[in-house]
Design a protein around this motif. Structure first.
Motif, PDB file in Angstrom:
ATOM      1  N   HIS A 209       0.807  -1.229   0.000  1.00  0.00           N
ATOM      2  CA  HIS A 209       0.000   0.000   0.000  1.00  0.00           C
ATOM      3  C   HIS A 209       0.837   1.275   0.000  1.00  0.00           C
ATOM      4  CE1 HIS A 209       0.912  -0.504   4.313  1.00  0.00           C
ATOM      5  NE2 HIS A 209       0.775   0.800   4.376  1.00  0.00           N
ATOM      6  N   ARG A 233      -3.921  -3.851   0.896  1.00  0.00           N
ATOM      7  CA  ARG A 233      -5.142  -3.261   1.440  1.00  0.00           C
ATOM      8  C   ARG A 233      -5.830  -2.449   0.351  1.00  0.00           C
ATOM      9  NH1 ARG A 233      -2.710   1.111   5.725  1.00  0.00           N
ATOM     10  NH2 ARG A 233      -1.705  -0.794   6.486  1.00  0.00           N
ATOM     11  N   LYS A 234      -7.092  -2.173   0.567  1.00  0.00           N
ATOM     12  CA  LYS A 234      -7.860  -1.423  -0.424  1.00  0.00           C
ATOM     13  C   LYS A 234      -7.307  -0.007  -0.555  1.00  0.00           C
ATOM     14  CE  LYS A 234     -12.637  -0.184  -1.603  1.00  0.00           C
ATOM     15  NZ  LYS A 234     -14.060  -0.281  -1.186  1.00  0.00           N
ATOM     16  N   LEU A 240      -8.204   4.261  -6.182  1.00  0.00           N
ATOM     17  CA  LEU A 240      -8.828   3.043  -6.711  1.00  0.00           C
ATOM     18  C   LEU A 240      -9.640   3.350  -7.962  1.00  0.00           C
ATOM     19  CD1 LEU A 240      -9.477   0.042  -6.422  1.00  0.00           C
ATOM     20  CD2 LEU A 240     -11.346   0.665  -4.879  1.00  0.00           C
ATOM     21  N   TYR A 252      -6.836  -7.310  -3.570  1.00  0.00           N
ATOM     22  CA  TYR A 252      -6.290  -7.138  -2.227  1.00  0.00           C
ATOM     23  C   TYR A 252      -7.024  -8.117  -1.306  1.00  0.00           C
ATOM     24  CZ  TYR A 252     -10.347  -4.032  -2.422  1.00  0.00           C
ATOM     25  OH  TYR A 252     -11.607  -3.510  -2.649  1.00  0.00           O
ATOM     26  N   GLN A 255     -11.023  -7.297   3.589  1.00  0.00           N
ATOM     27  CA  GLN A 255     -10.793  -6.317   4.655  1.00  0.00           C
ATOM     28  C   GLN A 255     -11.656  -6.612   5.862  1.00  0.00           C
ATOM     29  OE1 GLN A 255      -8.352  -3.528   3.707  1.00  0.00           O
ATOM     30  NE2 GLN A 255      -8.129  -5.430   2.518  1.00  0.00           N
TER      31      GLN A 255
END
Length: 258
Positions: A209, A233-234, A240, A252, A255
């Motif tokens: 990330h 991770r997002k 994005l 990813y 979450q």
């Protein structure tokens, strides 16, 4: 307020090791505001140590790289999470390319018990890791050896790679810009990436990330050449959205609900 001596010393160490600094990392590490972080970077640029780029700055000289073992330890949780997602793309009989870097190395350490695949690589550590269990056919490219990166480069490596048809090429990068593509600190990565774009059905970028939403000195591939980016991770919504608009798939781990 001028840049404090202790913070200045730490920033120089970060630049020497990583070759870059990021505004958000400075804010978190030193508990400073965005304005202060940007002012620190501006002073480093005035000192001739960095050149400002989107989201931070990159070193004006080649970074002093950590040993591969130290880089593998750094960010181990993130690298492991990325590698686990990447495993889902592997199938028996594939012809794969594993590029240099500690995140790709983490993936190589996880394939020993998988059905047979052919692994082409330009990194010694990855060739050794992929050979564990003796299930896979491992091909080490020849060429000029780079002791800092523990990889081989140059004409011979590229010529051998041009004789391959790669199903998926897994590569690590120093930065993923939301719209411009993926970047590296060193120019040498451009030739390898261009060859992979010609010879690979899919290119998958592995990047934690901290590299998403930033830039570095040399663009090695535009987003149009990249199939998938796997991170730990997002990404932030705006980043994005920009990546998906560029046509790149973003993967990813699931979450945890907040």
């Amino acid at each position: 307020m001028s840049l404090s001596h202790n913070r200045h010393k730490k920033l120089i160490e970060m630049i020497q090791i990583d070759g870059e600094v990021r505004v958000r990392d400075l804010m978190a590490q030193f508990n400073i505001s965005e304005e202060t972080a940007r002012r620190d970077i501006k002073q480093l640029e005035q000192d001739g140590l960095v050149v400002r780029v989107h989201g931070g700055a990159v070193a004006t000289q080649q970074p002093k790289l950590l040993a591969i073992s130290s880089r593998a330890i750094s960010g181990r949780t993130e690298k492991n999470a990325i590698a686990e997602v990447a495993l889902g793309l592997l199938k028996p009989g594939q012809n794969l390319f594993f590029g240099g870097g500690s995140t790709v190395l983490s993936l190589a350490h996880r394939i020993s018990m998988l059905p047979e695949m052919r692994i082409v690589t330009n990194m010694i550590d990855i060739a050794i890791a992929a050979s564990e269990g003796r299930r896979h056919h491992v091909v080490m490219l020849g060429g000029d050896f780079n002791g800092d990166y523990r990889t081989v480069t140059g004409f011979t490596a590229l010529r051998t790679l041009r004789e391959q048809q790669i199903d998926i090429a897994f590569i690590g990068v120093n930065a993923v810009h939301p719209t411009l593509g993926v970047f590296d600190h060193e120019e040498v990565g451009q030739d390898l990436a261009a060859t992979l774009a010609e010879q690979s059905r899919k290119i998958v970028v592995l990047a934690d990330h901290s590299k998403i939403g930033s830039s570095a000195r040399y663009r090695i591939l535009p987003h149009s050449a990249i199939t998938t980016i796997i991170t730990d991770r997002k990404p932030a919504p705006d980043v994005l959205s920009a990546l998906e608009t560029a046509g790149t798939q973003i993967l990813y781990p699931p979450q945890n609900p907040s």
